[in-house]
Design an enzyme around this catalytic site. Structure first.
Site, PDB file in Angstrom:
ATOM      1  N   LYS A   1       0.838  -1.205   0.000  1.00  0.00           N
ATOM      2  CA  LYS A   1       0.000   0.000   0.000  1.00  0.00           C
ATOM      3  C   LYS A   1       0.872   1.253   0.000  1.00  0.00           C
ATOM      4  O   LYS A   1       2.092   1.182   0.145  1.00  0.00           O
ATOM      5  CB  LYS A   1      -0.929  -0.017   1.217  1.00  0.00           C
ATOM      6  CG  LYS A   1      -0.219   0.016   2.559  1.00  0.00           C
ATOM      7  CD  LYS A   1      -1.210  -0.061   3.710  1.00  0.00           C
ATOM      8  CE  LYS A   1      -0.480  -0.017   5.048  1.00  0.00           C
ATOM      9  NZ  LYS A   1      -1.403   0.025   6.194  1.00  0.00           N
TER      10      LYS A   1
ATOM     11  N   TYR B   1      15.966  30.337   8.345  1.00  0.00           N
ATOM     12  CA  TYR B   1      14.796  31.012   8.903  1.00  0.00           C
ATOM     13  C   TYR B   1      14.893  31.114  10.423  1.00  0.00           C
ATOM     14  O   TYR B   1      15.256  30.154  11.105  1.00  0.00           O
ATOM     15  CB  TYR B   1      13.522  30.258   8.528  1.00  0.00           C
ATOM     16  CG  TYR B   1      13.107  30.438   7.088  1.00  0.00           C
ATOM     17  CD1 TYR B   1      12.787  31.699   6.588  1.00  0.00           C
ATOM     18  CD2 TYR B   1      13.038  29.350   6.230  1.00  0.00           C
ATOM     19  CE1 TYR B   1      12.395  31.859   5.267  1.00  0.00           C
ATOM     20  CE2 TYR B   1      12.650  29.498   4.911  1.00  0.00           C
ATOM     21  CZ  TYR B   1      12.331  30.764   4.434  1.00  0.00           C
ATOM     22  OH  TYR B   1      11.959  30.924   3.120  1.00  0.00           O
TER      23      TYR B   1
END
Length: 347
Positions: free
Chosen positions: A35, A244
């Protein structure tokens, strides 16, 4: 090379399946869970390698995921769908010959009415309270369902990665209570269930994360490596900051490498303060925050300027990187972004 290179070792994947197959009790079939696009690695290539290793039954989460697996494998191998027969699935289940694992009376009714005679399995809730029929619901339809010859009765363990957790024995007892004496193949154990021992193996095991090199299968071979190219390096004076928020400050003159990769590529922002990238066997700490497309790395201690740094490698597997990010290996694998160049070896 503007993007990272994700190397996927299909021989290691196959070796992990064979190892888990050997750990499954004699006469037990070992399936494979593919999956989430083969846990992010490419369901078609993954399924073909596992089929070549000997897998004959595959599990996906939803019907749409079955298409890539069926296209890769052709007719023959069974592809089971954990979400069952949802509204709108009928044509796909029929055309791709998928086997839904029915989760409710509603799904059973839908399946019988829209695809009479089409194979199906049934998922039972043994205590996880997620998918499957609860004991009373199962008791109400068991006679009808069994008369239609389901392919499999299955349930899923909530705490199999914790061998001593009391929930394992409770779920085993509940599953037995719902299924003992029925002439239908049964499945309870995924990777963790295989490792719990033969009591949890029944007729079919369905390993997932262990195939891809993740815990709790500690003996697994590493399947993925991820190398990120260095875009630029710069020299910093003591006191200068990076990234940042100016969260990283150089205590002394430093060299910073900026690599191509970030949280848009599945390299989770939270890993920043604790993650390492590697130049061979030498760890290099992340300097500052992981941003969307870039990661800044302190390479001051290296004798040369690297062309690339590895974030998944023999020195740092998916679970070690997951620990740095405060998550699990499953999330790291399934988040690996589409921008990487995927390079398959072996298989």
């Amino acid at each position: 090379m503007g993007t990272g290179t994700l190397t996927i070792d299909l021989d290691a994947l196959a070796a992990n399946w064979r190892a888990l197959d050997r750990l499954s009790a004699d006469s037990v079939e070992t399936a494979a869970v593919v999956k989430a696009d083969g846990y992010g690695l490419g369901a078609g290539r993954v399924a073909k390698a596992l089929a070549a290793a000997g897998a004959r039954r595959f599990f996906v989460a939803v019907a749409e995921e079955g298409a890539a697996v069926r296209n890769a494998l052709g007719p023959g191998p069974e592809i089971c769908v954990f979400s069952g027969h949802m509204a709108g699935d009928t044509e796909m289940l029929h055309d791709l010959q998928l086997t839904p694992m029915l989760n409710s009376v509603e799904q059973l009714t839908r399946h019988v009415e829209s695809l009479p005679g089409h194979p199906f399995g049934i998922q039972l809730d043994s205590g996880m309270n997620r998918l499957g029929m609860e004991p009373a619901e199962w008791a109400s339809v068991a006679e009808l369902a069994l008369s239609l010859s389901p392919r499999l009765l299955m349930s899923h363990l909530a705490c199999a990665d914790e061998p001593d957790h009391a929930a394992n024995a409770r779920q085993l007892a509940a599953f037995r209570e719902m299924t003992d004496g029925l002439d239908v193949p049964r499945s309870l154990g995924a990777t963790g269930g295989i490792l719990l021992g033969p009591d949890y193996h029944f007729d079919l095991t369905r390993p997932g994360i262990g195939l891809y090199g993740g815990l709790p299968f500690e003996a697994a071979s590493a399947v993925v490596c991820l190398s990120l190219p260095v875009i630029q390096t710069r020299e910093l004076a003591a006191g200068e900051t990076v990234g940042y928020g100016c969260t990283w400050r150089a205590d002394a003159p430093a060299r910073i490498a900026t690599v191509s990769g970030g949280y848009a590529d599945g390299l989770i922002r939270a890993m920043g303060p604790r993650a390492r990238l590697y130049f061979g066997d030498t760890p290099c700490p992340v300097a500052g925050r992981v941003s969307m497309d870039l990661i800044t790395v302190d390479v001051s201690h290296l004798d040369e300027i690297p062309a690339a740094l590895d974030i998944l490698c023999p020195a740092q597997g998916v679970d070690a990187l997951a620990e740095a990010a405060g998550t699990i290996g499953y999330e790291i694998l399934t988040s690996l972004g589409a921008r990487y160049e995927r390079r398959f070896i072996g298989g």
